[in-house]
Design an enzyme around this catalytic site. Structure first.
Site, mmCIF file in Angstrom:
data_model
loop_
_atom_site.group_PDB
_atom_site.id
_atom_site.type_symbol
_atom_site.label_atom_id
_atom_site.label_comp_id
_atom_site.label_asym_id
_atom_site.label_seq_id
_atom_site.Cartn_x
_atom_site.Cartn_y
_atom_site.Cartn_z
ATOM 1 C CB SER A 1 -0.895 0.004 1.256
ATOM 2 O OG SER A 1 -1.732 -1.125 1.243
ATOM 3 C CG HIS B 1 -5.388 -2.285 4.009
ATOM 4 N ND1 HIS B 1 -5.849 -3.283 3.186
ATOM 5 C CD2 HIS B 1 -4.852 -1.345 3.194
ATOM 6 C CE1 HIS B 1 -5.585 -2.978 1.919
ATOM 7 N NE2 HIS B 1 -4.988 -1.802 1.896
#
Ligand SMILES: CC(C)(COP(=O)(O)OP(=O)(O)O)[C@@H](O)C(=O)NCCC(N)=O
Length: 460
Positions: free
Chosen positions: A292, A390
């Site tokens: 990410s 997340h």
């Protein structure tokens, strides 16, 4: 125009049928819905705001009727359960905003669901831009969100795998919607749906051909620590996949495409569905992780350096040795000048070109970044939106990676650092509950180590 609005609203937002006739009254003519949609589309932004304010204020819940029924319910508390349930159901029905019926009727006409998704996007923008603070607008948003959450529940969504054989119009949309690592050209796009790659989207029958949320996956041996190897290098375009080289799934980009579906958690469900899909295709696959970006880290860091310069507290952030190196490299004198010089280095990305400087700054930036992701909060949750996403899904903040994104964007956004949020499948629901209820961030030894280094240095 305002009178036109009142007139059309009075006509198409029919009163709620009485409780007794609620299941017997025929739906209003479809033309009502079509006229409403047509009229709304003809308005400009300002008119839309005015129109939605009128809709939510004048055609919402009949508060008087609700309060009368609430009193009635109080009076019924001593009665038998059947009577209580009856009165409760009347009360429940009276809490239905009048406009909710119209929204349901609109959902049944051609293109109606898409219209409502876009309508919610407009309402969310109204709320976000503070153009209208009215509580009714929030109520309208809530009503739309609850309807959309039902219509777009996982059971009604279709998982589509996008390949080079998918229709051009879908591939074109995938390319256009890619928000995290922009697709440069056809070759780039072809690579992203080719060998050792998977691209999945959720679609819905009510919005054919429209990918609602898109997930890009790289199939690798180990958990990737850099994005270059996934979207930059054009390694041999091997046409086959060697299953022995596939042990991990790396989610390197996820984007929702419908602003009006924000809060419906499509991205979370898509990741979970894709994990199951990949497990059935690769039963021995054992590692699932994101790779990410860390949008906002550089800006946060520059703000911090600015603050420290003003408070003349720079020393907290770097050790004596590290400051010495920065002062030498930037030819600046100790104290606020060095702090300012460091801030300028970060914002220009200049430091990346000097082996020596990036050597000095690696431990500094890594521990600052770990603190930014793990320690910086907004209302108790992770400040960084990608981390928050997340962590809500129950992923573990697993590994910070140095020089993971050396593109100009990567250096500018997050000093080139990227992070793996790892999905330990049998821990995600526990981690998600811990995060959402107790705001506990589940992190690995590497991350916790970096965080404690930061805390030792800055005695925060
Ligand atoms: C990360 C995304 C996909 C999460 O979407 P979703 O799961 O639907 O969450 P939510 O919007 O329902 O809260 C979404 O926030 C998004 O598209 N963000 C911009 C691109 C990115 N990946 O940061």
């Amino acid at each position: 125009r305002a009178s036109g609005m009142e007139e059309i609203l009075a006509r198409v937002v029919v009163p709620l049928p009485s409780y007794e006739t609620r299941d017997k009254s025929p739906p209003p003519p479809e033309s009502n819905s079509l006229e409403f949609m047509h009229f709304y589309r003809s308005l400009d932004k300002v008119e839309k705001a005015e129109f939605l304010t009128k809709l939510s204020r004048d055609h919402g819940v009949d508060h008087k009727g609700v309060s009368e029924l609430a009193v009635k319910l109080l009076d019924t508390q001593q009665r038998d359960l059947a009577t209580i349930l009856q009165v409760e159901d009347r009360l429940r029905y009276s809490l239905t905003p009048r406009y909710k019926q119209l929204l349901c009727h609109i959902s049944r006409v051609e293109g109606g669901v898409k219209f409502l998704v876009d309508l919610r996007a407009d309402v969310l923008e109204l709320i976000a831009s503070k153009v209208s603070e009215s509580p009714q607008i929030r109520d309208l948003s809530g009503t739309l969100k609850s309807l959309l959450s039902e219509w777009f529940s996982v059971g009604l969504l279709r998982l589509e795998r996008i390949t080079w054989q998918s229709p051009c119009e879908i591939l074109q949309k995938i390319s256009q919607y890619e928000a995290v690592h922009p697709v440069r050209n056809w070759t780039d796009l072809k690579r992203r749906v080719g060998p050792y790659r998977r691209c999945y989207a959720f679609t819905h029958a009510a919005m054919p051909g429209e990918p609602l949320v898109v997930l890009h996956v790289a199939l690798t041996e180990e958990i990737s620590n850099n994005i270059q190897s996934i979207v930059r290098e054009f390694a041999t375009l091997d046409s086959e996949e060697d299953v022995n080289k596939i042990n991990s799934a790396i989610f390197y980009s996820i984007s929702s495409t419908q602003a009006g579906l924000q809060g419906v958690e499509l991205g979370n469900y898509l990741i979970k569905k894709v994990v199951r899909e990949l497990q059935s295709e690769f039963p021995h696959m054992a590692q699932f992780s994101s790779l990410s970006p860390i949008p906002g880290f550089s800006v946060w860091l520059q703000g911090l350096l600015n603050q420290y310069r003003k408070d003349n507290r720079g020393t907290d952030l770097l050790s004596e040795h590290e400051w010495k190196e920065v002062e030498q490299a930037t030819d600046s004198s100790p104290g606020s000048q060095a702090t300012e010089a460091l801030r300028k280095l970060i914002s220009s990305g200049e430091w990346m070109r000097s082996e020596r400087l990036s050597g000095v700054l690696e431990p500094v930036l890594m521990r600052l970044c770990a603190w930014y992701l793990y320690g910086e909060k907004r209302r108790g949750y992770a400040l960084n939106p990608v981390a928050n996403f997340h962590l809500q899904n129950g992923a573990t903040m697993w590994r910070l990676n140095w020089r993971a994104d050396t593109s100009p964007r990567g250096v500018a956004n997050s000093c080139g650092i990227m992070v793996n949020y790892r999905y330990f499948l049998n821990e995600t629901s526990k981690n998600s509950a811990l995060y959402l209820q107790n705001k506990v961030v589940t992190a690995s030894e590497q991350v916790l180590g970096l965080v404690s280094q930061f805390q030792k240095n800055s005695k925060l």
